[in-house]
Design a protein around this motif. Structure first.
Motif, PDB file in Angstrom:
ATOM      1  N   HIS A  67     -10.499   9.067 -19.707  1.00 37.61           N
ATOM      2  CA  HIS A  67     -10.951   8.481 -20.961  1.00 37.61           C
ATOM      3  C   HIS A  67     -12.471   8.365 -21.072  1.00 37.61           C
ATOM      4  O   HIS A  67     -12.983   7.899 -22.094  1.00 37.61           O
ATOM      5  CB  HIS A  67     -10.334   7.090 -21.148  1.00 37.61           C
ATOM      6  CG  HIS A  67      -8.874   7.113 -21.424  1.00 37.61           C
ATOM      7  ND1 HIS A  67      -7.932   7.090 -20.421  1.00 37.61           N
ATOM      8  CD2 HIS A  67      -8.183   7.169 -22.591  1.00 37.61           C
ATOM      9  CE1 HIS A  67      -6.725   7.112 -20.956  1.00 37.61           C
ATOM     10  NE2 HIS A  67      -6.847   7.165 -22.265  1.00 37.61           N
ATOM     11  N   ALA A  68     -13.181   8.784 -20.038  1.00 33.34           N
ATOM     12  CA  ALA A  68     -14.649   8.717 -20.037  1.00 33.34           C
ATOM     13  C   ALA A  68     -15.148   7.289 -20.225  1.00 33.34           C
ATOM     14  O   ALA A  68     -16.147   7.037 -20.899  1.00 33.34           O
ATOM     15  CB  ALA A  68     -15.234   9.627 -21.118  1.00 33.34           C
ATOM     16  N   THR A  69     -14.444   6.350 -19.604  1.00 32.73           N
ATOM     17  CA  THR A  69     -14.813   4.934 -19.735  1.00 32.73           C
ATOM     18  C   THR A  69     -15.497   4.389 -18.484  1.00 32.73           C
ATOM     19  O   THR A  69     -15.788   3.198 -18.420  1.00 32.73           O
ATOM     20  CB  THR A  69     -13.565   4.093 -20.034  1.00 32.73           C
ATOM     21  OG1 THR A  69     -12.550   4.375 -19.050  1.00 32.73           O
ATOM     22  CG2 THR A  69     -13.025   4.393 -21.417  1.00 32.73           C
ATOM     23  N   ARG A  97     -14.496  13.544 -24.801  1.00 38.03           N
ATOM     24  CA  ARG A  97     -15.904  13.832 -25.086  1.00 38.03           C
ATOM     25  C   ARG A  97     -16.687  12.552 -25.303  1.00 38.03           C
ATOM     26  O   ARG A  97     -17.860  12.452 -24.942  1.00 38.03           O
ATOM     27  CB  ARG A  97     -15.998  14.714 -26.334  1.00 38.03           C
ATOM     28  CG  ARG A  97     -15.410  16.112 -26.123  1.00 38.03           C
ATOM     29  CD  ARG A  97     -15.564  16.943 -27.385  1.00 38.03           C
ATOM     30  NE  ARG A  97     -14.993  18.282 -27.197  1.00 38.03           N
ATOM     31  CZ  ARG A  97     -14.973  19.219 -28.139  1.00 38.03           C
ATOM     32  NH1 ARG A  97     -15.483  18.953 -29.336  1.00 38.03           N
ATOM     33  NH2 ARG A  97     -14.443  20.394 -27.890  1.00 38.03           N
ATOM     34  N   VAL A  98     -16.029  11.572 -25.919  1.00 37.36           N
ATOM     35  CA  VAL A  98     -16.662  10.276 -26.163  1.00 37.36           C
ATOM     36  C   VAL A  98     -15.697   9.188 -25.720  1.00 37.36           C
ATOM     37  O   VAL A  98     -14.524   9.200 -26.095  1.00 37.36           O
ATOM     38  CB  VAL A  98     -17.008  10.089 -27.655  1.00 37.36           C
ATOM     39  CG1 VAL A  98     -17.646   8.725 -27.881  1.00 37.36           C
ATOM     40  CG2 VAL A  98     -17.936  11.203 -28.140  1.00 37.36           C
ATOM     41  N   GLY A  99     -16.155   8.258 -24.915  1.00 33.00           N
ATOM     42  CA  GLY A  99     -15.289   7.168 -24.476  1.00 33.00           C
ATOM     43  C   GLY A  99     -14.967   6.218 -25.616  1.00 33.00           C
ATOM     44  O   GLY A  99     -15.867   5.821 -26.371  1.00 33.00           O
ATOM     45  N   THR A 101     -13.546   2.611 -27.429  1.00 28.44           N
ATOM     46  CA  THR A 101     -13.942   1.220 -27.203  1.00 28.44           C
ATOM     47  C   THR A 101     -12.783   0.244 -27.314  1.00 28.44           C
ATOM     48  O   THR A 101     -12.956  -0.945 -27.078  1.00 28.44           O
ATOM     49  CB  THR A 101     -15.026   0.808 -28.216  1.00 28.44           C
ATOM     50  OG1 THR A 101     -14.503   0.971 -29.546  1.00 28.44           O
ATOM     51  CG2 THR A 101     -16.283   1.651 -28.043  1.00 28.44           C
ATOM     52  N   GLN A 105      -7.926   3.487 -29.764  1.00 20.33           N
ATOM     53  CA  GLN A 105      -8.653   4.748 -29.609  1.00 20.33           C
ATOM     54  C   GLN A 105      -8.257   5.456 -28.325  1.00 20.33           C
ATOM     55  O   GLN A 105      -8.084   6.678 -28.305  1.00 20.33           O
ATOM     56  CB  GLN A 105     -10.162   4.477 -29.635  1.00 20.33           C
ATOM     57  CG  GLN A 105     -10.679   4.027 -30.993  1.00 20.33           C
ATOM     58  CD  GLN A 105     -12.159   3.669 -30.945  1.00 20.33           C
ATOM     59  OE1 GLN A 105     -12.775   3.630 -29.873  1.00 20.33           O
ATOM     60  NE2 GLN A 105     -12.731   3.393 -32.106  1.00 20.33           N
ATOM     61  N   TRP A 106      -8.131   4.720 -27.240  1.00 22.70           N
ATOM     62  CA  TRP A 106      -7.717   5.335 -25.979  1.00 22.70           C
ATOM     63  C   TRP A 106      -6.317   5.933 -26.096  1.00 22.70           C
ATOM     64  O   TRP A 106      -6.071   7.046 -25.641  1.00 22.70           O
ATOM     65  CB  TRP A 106      -7.753   4.305 -24.853  1.00 22.70           C
ATOM     66  CG  TRP A 106      -9.128   3.778 -24.556  1.00 22.70           C
ATOM     67  CD1 TRP A 106     -10.305   4.447 -24.696  1.00 22.70           C
ATOM     68  CD2 TRP A 106      -9.459   2.468 -24.079  1.00 22.70           C
ATOM     69  NE1 TRP A 106     -11.354   3.641 -24.345  1.00 22.70           N
ATOM     70  CE2 TRP A 106     -10.873   2.417 -23.957  1.00 22.70           C
ATOM     71  CE3 TRP A 106      -8.724   1.347 -23.755  1.00 22.70           C
ATOM     72  CZ2 TRP A 106     -11.541   1.286 -23.513  1.00 22.70           C
ATOM     73  CZ3 TRP A 106      -9.385   0.216 -23.314  1.00 22.70           C
ATOM     74  CH2 TRP A 106     -10.776   0.180 -23.189  1.00 22.70           C
TER      75      TRP A 106
END
Length: 453
Positions: A67-69, A97-99, A101, A105-106
């Motif tokens: 998740h790029a978190t 590509r973008v984590g 919030t 969204q996840w």
């Protein structure tokens, strides 16, 4: 789920034997290959190793999403990939590509990835949701005011296979520990930042302390709701419902909904919309119920999020059709130039140049002399075309209606003009002004094809 525990009492069976039996039962529900959704946490790693040990031939691939978190997400995806490859399994790994919030969204990003992988392997997604996840989801939906449909939660009829749904986290933990299986503990599991964490660590313990058996009562409520949903789905299945190949559009004969009560429509509409991936909230359901009695073909309403419900006609008579919101911009710019340079793509439409004159000509094909200047643009409401049946000209909307072209499709429908006059509406009609001469070698033939039907 209660039947499962009565058949396999945890005091009388080893952790491995219990999970093996549960997995066998779950796999009997499908003969399709499976894409395992594995996050790196204990429950999903249990699913990975159990499937690899007891049903390896059923695994199409292992899918893991970063998740790029932060570092945990990357480490967890790396653990999954390493373990799956060690077990000789195909791995599909992707990083956002973008984590995001928040949880929504996840979840949306993860499920978009999983569905894409499953389509690629023509497989079903299998997740490691447990009995505890089901309980938490039911309580969260109660807190949000969900009705019976929502309270089915993870037990609702679904394309997703959930082998562990009748198994508790403690039962999985016993097996994972006994086998010394590697996993990573997600730090978010202990967090109270999001609703699920607060339900898990605060709400459920208090409710169980104040009312022993609360959890079991909620699970029983969820199972009753799931059974109700299965009955509703069976009713929709028996109602000549049709879903397109992409699962983005569903239609049902209007009489099915017209012949039931207003309350019945309120039950059926969410189930019908779900077939097209559209979730109805209370306002959307009320709007759909009101729209049911519209008797004008071509009428439509737009729901929150951009999905639409329309009335149209096909071979079944009047039908009500639900469409997902467009996933991308389908608008396109007009082309003006020589017929030999016609663009291959205009929005969702493809113009395919044919090497020879087609043996069977229909409204999807046209032949035009070389060097003919043409314009291709989207249809406009005032367009008229002269045809053998209407030499003085007739509105294109009339031909759209006769060809059962939905109002929602018309705004992007291509129109080809010669000398400023419409001569071809692909798939609908050709005009008198079309300068085609069948059999002449200098004709350039095109076929127009629509995408995503």
């Amino acid at each position: 789920m209660d039947r499962l525990h009565s058949e396999f009492p945890i005091d009388d069976i080893s952790p491995g034997a219990l999970l093996h039996a549960v997995l066998d039962v779950a796999l009997q529900a499908t003969d399709r290959p499976l894409v395992l959704a594995v996050s790196g946490g204990r429950d999903s790693m249990a699913l990975l190793h159990a499937m690899a040990r007891w049903a390896p031939s059923r695994i199409a691939a292992v899918a893991t999403f970063d998740h790029a978190t932060g570092s945990y997400a990357t480490e967890a995806a790396s653990l999954v990939a390493a373990q799956a490859r060690r077990l000789g399994l195909t791995v599909v790994r992707e990083r956002a590509r973008v984590g995001g919030t928040n949880e929504a969204q996840w979840r949306d990003a993860r499920w978009a990835f999983l569905r894409r992988v499953a389509r690629g392997f023509r497989a079903r997604v299998a997740t490691a949701h447990t009995r505890d996840d089901q309980l938490e989801t039911i309580v969260m939906r109660l807190l949000r005011g969900s009705g019976a449909r929502g309270l089915a939660a993870l037990a609702a009829p679904s394309a997703v296979l959930r082998p562990w749904l009748g198994v508790s986290r403690n039962e999985l933990a016993r097996w994972v520990e006994s086998e010394s299986l590697p996993y990573l503990e997600d730090p978010m599991n202990a967090s109270l930042r999001f609703l699920r964490g607060r339900v898990r660590h605060e709400v459920l313990p208090v409710f169980e302390q104040q009312s022993p058996g609360f959890g079991e009562a909620m699970l029983a409520l969820g199972e009753r709701a799931a059974q109700w949903r299965r009955e509703v789905e069976a009713l929709v299945d028996a109602s000549a419902v049709q879903v397109n190949a992409e699962g983005t559009r569903v239609s049902i004969p209007a009489r099915v909904l017209e012949q039931t009560t207003e309350a019945g429509r309120g039950v059926l509409w969410p189930a019908i919309c779900a077939r097209a991936g559209v979730t109805l909230d209370a306002n959307g359901t009320r709007a759909a119920v009101r729209f049911t009695t519209s008797d004008r073909a071509g009428a439509h309403i737009t729901l929150a999020g951009g999905a639409t419900i329309a009335r149209r006609r096909d071979q079944r008579g009047d039908v009500l059709e639900v469409r997902q919101a467009p996933s991308r911009d389908t608008s396109w710019s007009a082309f003006e130039g020589d017929v030999s340079a016609l663009p291959s793509r205009c929005g969702r439409w493809r113009f395919r140049r044919l090497g020879v004159e087609p043996l069977a000509k229909d409204a999807w094909c046209i032949g035009l002399p070389a060097e003919t200047p043409v314009v291709v643009r989207p249809w406009r409401p005032g367009d008229r075309i002269r045809t053998p049946g209407a030499p003085a000209g007739r509105r294109v909307t009339r031909y759209f209606t006769e060809s059962r072209v939905s109002v929602l499709d018309r705004r992007e429908w291509p129109v080809l003009l010669v000398a400023g006059e419409p001569v071809w509406i692909p798939g609908v009609c050709r005009g008198l002004a079309a300068p085609s001469r069948p059999g002449r070698p200098e004709l350039i033939w095109y076929r127009c094809e629509r995408e995503f039907d």
